[in-house]
Design a protein around this motif. Structure first.
Motif, PDB file in Angstrom:
ATOM      1  N   GLY A   1      12.930  51.102  16.542  1.00  0.00           N
ATOM      2  CA  GLY A   1      14.014  51.728  15.792  1.00  0.00           C
ATOM      3  C   GLY A   1      14.357  50.945  14.535  1.00  0.00           C
ATOM      4  O   GLY A   1      14.657  51.531  13.482  1.00  0.00           O
TER       5      GLY A   1
ATOM      6  N   VAL B   1      11.899  51.857  11.996  1.00  0.00           N
ATOM      7  CA  VAL B   1      12.263  53.140  11.371  1.00  0.00           C
ATOM      8  C   VAL B   1      13.321  52.917  10.299  1.00  0.00           C
ATOM      9  O   VAL B   1      13.258  53.498   9.204  1.00  0.00           O
TER      10      VAL B   1
ATOM     11  N   SER C   1      18.851  57.092  10.231  1.00  0.00           N
ATOM     12  CA  SER C   1      17.536  57.393  10.825  1.00  0.00           C
ATOM     13  C   SER C   1      17.275  56.536  12.053  1.00  0.00           C
ATOM     14  O   SER C   1      16.724  57.023  13.054  1.00  0.00           O
TER      15      SER C   1
ATOM     16  N   TRP D   1      16.791  58.260  15.560  1.00  0.00           N
ATOM     17  CA  TRP D   1      15.518  58.009  16.251  1.00  0.00           C
ATOM     18  C   TRP D   1      15.753  57.534  17.685  1.00  0.00           C
ATOM     19  O   TRP D   1      15.118  58.021  18.620  1.00  0.00           O
TER      20      TRP D   1
ATOM     21  N   LEU E   1      16.866  60.292  20.102  1.00  0.00           N
ATOM     22  CA  LEU E   1      15.968  61.424  20.336  1.00  0.00           C
ATOM     23  C   LEU E   1      15.527  61.421  21.803  1.00  0.00           C
ATOM     24  O   LEU E   1      15.103  60.377  22.320  1.00  0.00           O
TER      25      LEU E   1
ATOM     26  N   VAL F   1      12.101  59.729  22.579  1.00  0.00           N
ATOM     27  CA  VAL F   1      12.145  58.281  22.367  1.00  0.00           C
ATOM     28  C   VAL F   1      12.921  57.602  23.486  1.00  0.00           C
ATOM     29  O   VAL F   1      12.506  56.569  24.030  1.00  0.00           O
TER      30      VAL F   1
ATOM     31  N   ALA G   1       5.961  52.634  13.899  1.00  0.00           N
ATOM     32  CA  ALA G   1       7.135  52.601  13.017  1.00  0.00           C
ATOM     33  C   ALA G   1       6.990  51.486  11.985  1.00  0.00           C
ATOM     34  O   ALA G   1       7.246  51.688  10.779  1.00  0.00           O
TER      35      ALA G   1
END
Length: 257
Positions: free
Chosen positions: A102, A105, A121, A125, A128, A131, A149
């Motif tokens: 993460g 990301v 984001s 992420w 989600l 994930v 990522a």
């Protein structure tokens, strides 16, 4: 002033990481290891000797060569379990890996759109459902996603970088792009699709912009990565796995028919 601003940004990133680790960790305590996770646990824990669900295999290599995944996850989990044994620690590794992904990301999106979008984001992420699912599953997918990522972050930096040398130069970023590409493929074979696609994008960009120095450097480093990492993975793991899973024999039977 700039230093204080950077500290605040890092505090936001750390806060999201801490909250997600806490939430994931609470969920990790709700059940024991599933059957597949139990197999992964024993495959990772024991280097030599038989294990539950390992059939007639007597080493980690034999067990990995009889499955359908690359070796990196089991090797990393063996090292992790050496220092942090137990089922909860086994699950916690996936949580920490996913949160590190993460953060990757965050850096990738921040490179394109700035701090706020990077932070949003990262949070989006990590919540989600796919994930979150893989974060709490003891399998290689969280490792692959985390490496991809970070690979994407360095891919973006390679696209944006103008200078060749230095800590922020193209060469520096391309080395890390390749490193995380290799780690991703050694985590899960499917990562090869993303790796090949992004490497081709960089190569096409360099050729079309007549950056021939970068082009030859990229081709050379790609060749080293394929020889040093790709060929051993195929010879010592993928081909034995295909043979034991029946892929090669079925393919040859179909051709002979």
């Amino acid at each position: 002033m700039i230093l204080e601003c950077e500290k605040r940004k890092w505090l936001w990133v750390a806060a999201i990481a801490f909250v997600m680790i806490l939430l994931y960790s609470i969920s990790c305590t709700r059940s024991g290891l599933w059957y597949d996770e139990g197999i992964e646990y024993w495959y990772s824990k024991v280097i030599s000797g038989p294990v539950p669900g390992g059939g007639s295999t007597t080493s980690m290599y034999e067990r990995i060569a009889s499955t359908y995944q690359p070796p990196l996850y089991n090797v990393m989990m063996h090292l992790w379990l050496t220092f942090f044994p137990g089922e909860f620690a086994f699950r916690l590794a996936g949580v920490l890996i996913s949160v590190l992904g993460g953060i990757g990301v965050y850096f990738a999106v921040k490179e394109l759109c700035g701090f706020r979008y990077g932070l949003l984001s990262m949070a989006a992420w990590l919540i989600l459902p796919p994930v979150a699912y893989y974060a709490m599953e003891c399998a290689e997918y969280n490792l692959m996603m985390a490496f991809l990522a970070w690979q994407m972050f360095f891919f973006i930096r390679c696209l944006k970088t103008e200078g060749m040398e230095g800590s922020h130069g193209w060469l520096y970023n391309y080395i890390f792009f390749l490193l995380f590409s290799v780690l991703a493929v050694y985590s899960q074979y499917g990562a090869a699709f993303a790796v090949v696609a992004t490497a081709l994008v960089l190569l096409i960009k360099q050729v079309t912009e007549k950056e021939y120095k970068r082009t030859f450097a990229a081709i050379g480093m790609d060749a080293v990565a394929v020889i040093a990492a790709g060929i051993p993975l195929v010879v010592f793991f993928l081909l034995p796995q295909m043979e034991k899973q029946g892929s090669i024999s079925h393919g040859s039977n179909a051709l002979s028919f």
